[in-house]
Design a protein around this motif. Sequence first.
Motif, PDB file in Angstrom:
ATOM      1  N   HIS A   1       0.828  -1.205   0.000  1.00  0.00           N
ATOM      2  CA  HIS A   1       0.000   0.000   0.000  1.00  0.00           C
ATOM      3  C   HIS A   1       0.867   1.262   0.000  1.00  0.00           C
ATOM      4  CE1 HIS A   1      -3.454  -2.607   0.861  1.00  0.00           C
ATOM      5  NE2 HIS A   1      -2.686  -3.198   1.755  1.00  0.00           N
TER       6      HIS A   1
ATOM      7  N   GLU B   1      -1.145   4.734  -0.198  1.00  0.00           N
ATOM      8  CA  GLU B   1      -1.860   4.962   1.056  1.00  0.00           C
ATOM      9  C   GLU B   1      -0.881   5.344   2.168  1.00  0.00           C
ATOM     10  OE1 GLU B   1      -2.188   2.369  -0.905  1.00  0.00           O
ATOM     11  OE2 GLU B   1      -4.278   1.721  -1.127  1.00  0.00           O
TER      12      GLU B   1
ATOM     13  N   SER C   1       0.239   8.902   1.729  1.00  0.00           N
ATOM     14  CA  SER C   1      -0.853   9.787   2.139  1.00  0.00           C
ATOM     15  C   SER C   1      -0.932   9.883   3.658  1.00  0.00           C
ATOM     16  CB  SER C   1      -2.186   9.286   1.580  1.00  0.00           C
ATOM     17  OG  SER C   1      -2.197   9.340   0.163  1.00  0.00           O
ATOM     18  N   CYS C   2      -0.835   8.744   4.327  1.00  0.00           N
ATOM     19  CA  CYS C   2      -0.923   8.731   5.790  1.00  0.00           C
ATOM     20  C   CYS C   2       0.214   9.520   6.421  1.00  0.00           C
ATOM     21  CB  CYS C   2      -0.920   7.290   6.304  1.00  0.00           C
ATOM     22  SG  CYS C   2      -2.513   6.453   6.142  1.00  0.00           S
TER      23      CYS C   2
ATOM     24  N   ILE D   1      -7.932   6.171   6.324  1.00  0.00           N
ATOM     25  CA  ILE D   1      -7.110   5.397   5.380  1.00  0.00           C
ATOM     26  C   ILE D   1      -6.425   4.231   6.083  1.00  0.00           C
ATOM     27  CG2 ILE D   1      -5.098   5.480   3.859  1.00  0.00           C
ATOM     28  CD1 ILE D   1      -5.785   8.447   3.356  1.00  0.00           C
ATOM     29  N   ARG D   2      -5.820   4.502   7.215  1.00  0.00           N
ATOM     30  CA  ARG D   2      -5.065   3.437   7.884  1.00  0.00           C
ATOM     31  C   ARG D   2      -5.985   2.335   8.417  1.00  0.00           C
ATOM     32  NH1 ARG D   2      -3.110   3.383  13.336  1.00  0.00           N
ATOM     33  NH2 ARG D   2      -4.873   3.644  14.726  1.00  0.00           N
TER      34      ARG D   2
ATOM     35  N   VAL E   1      -6.665   0.002   5.568  1.00  0.00           N
ATOM     36  CA  VAL E   1      -5.493  -0.825   5.247  1.00  0.00           C
ATOM     37  C   VAL E   1      -5.287  -1.915   6.289  1.00  0.00           C
ATOM     38  CG1 VAL E   1      -2.980  -0.810   5.045  1.00  0.00           C
ATOM     39  CG2 VAL E   1      -4.321   0.967   3.920  1.00  0.00           C
TER      40      VAL E   1
END
Length: 299
Positions: A244, A247, A250-251, A273-274, A277
């Motif tokens: 990922h 993602e 982004s995190c 988001i996290r 995931v």
Amino acid sequence: MNHASATSAATPRIEAFQICYSAESAQSVPAGFKALNNLDNARADWREYWPIRQYLLNNTLEDGVLYGFVSPKFSYKTGLDYQAVQSFVEKQYQGEDMVFFSPFWDLSSFFTNVFEQGDFFHDGIQAACKEFVTHLGWNPALIDTVMHSRNTVFCNYFFGTKSFWMHWLHLGEQLFAAAEHGDANSTLYQMLNDNCRYGEERIPRKIFVMERLASLLLLADPSIRSCAYDTFRLPPSATPLHQHFYEAASCDGLKQAWMQSASPAYIASFLHIRNKVLGMDQAASPSTQAAALPLAKQA
């Protein structure tokens, strides 16, 4: 004086050591590194803290030098050699107290901080770190601070000045004393010396608290200046989380934005988001999710 010449004038000497636990590692010390002899492995229960501690207690560090003590897996985990470390310092160093090369961008991105990440892989780390910080007389809320790639140090892959190493050793010796000479009936003593999950093994929890000392110093003392190698240019972990990338980026960006602005939108977006995931759409804690993933040994 222009920027380039100022940087060049401030470039320190690098003293890089590879900790050698075996004859094999002693015979394969990478170019530019010196061997740090730990062949007797007298205190295997402390892993690399023991040889680093012995060096710091028995040698006088010099000013104007960046010292690093890394495991034989440094190049494997980071993809960097001595020349790459030296090149980065020459180009980026601006008199910071420490420079770090932290791999595993996925592990630093998808967790609130290095303590929550530790708890995900090694049961009880977050609570042990909070108990240790309380023992120091520090605010235990420090362990809940949002962290990101600019202040998360994995694997002890950092090079520090004499001053930084003395701070690190002072903190490490307090951890050492608590685990070695503390009240055997105390919560902290038991937490540090109890075994926790490490892949399919169980090893002392104190090791993983020790591996978070550099990160803890960066959190606790804002006067300490650090310079981070871009973690997204280094390898990820061997866990499924490395699938990922976008993602993760982004995190990490959202956490940095949150620390700068405290806007609820940033931290809410990070958590959204996290949680997807990590499979945490429900109100479950990260530590309860660890068993659901085929996770390899990690920092």
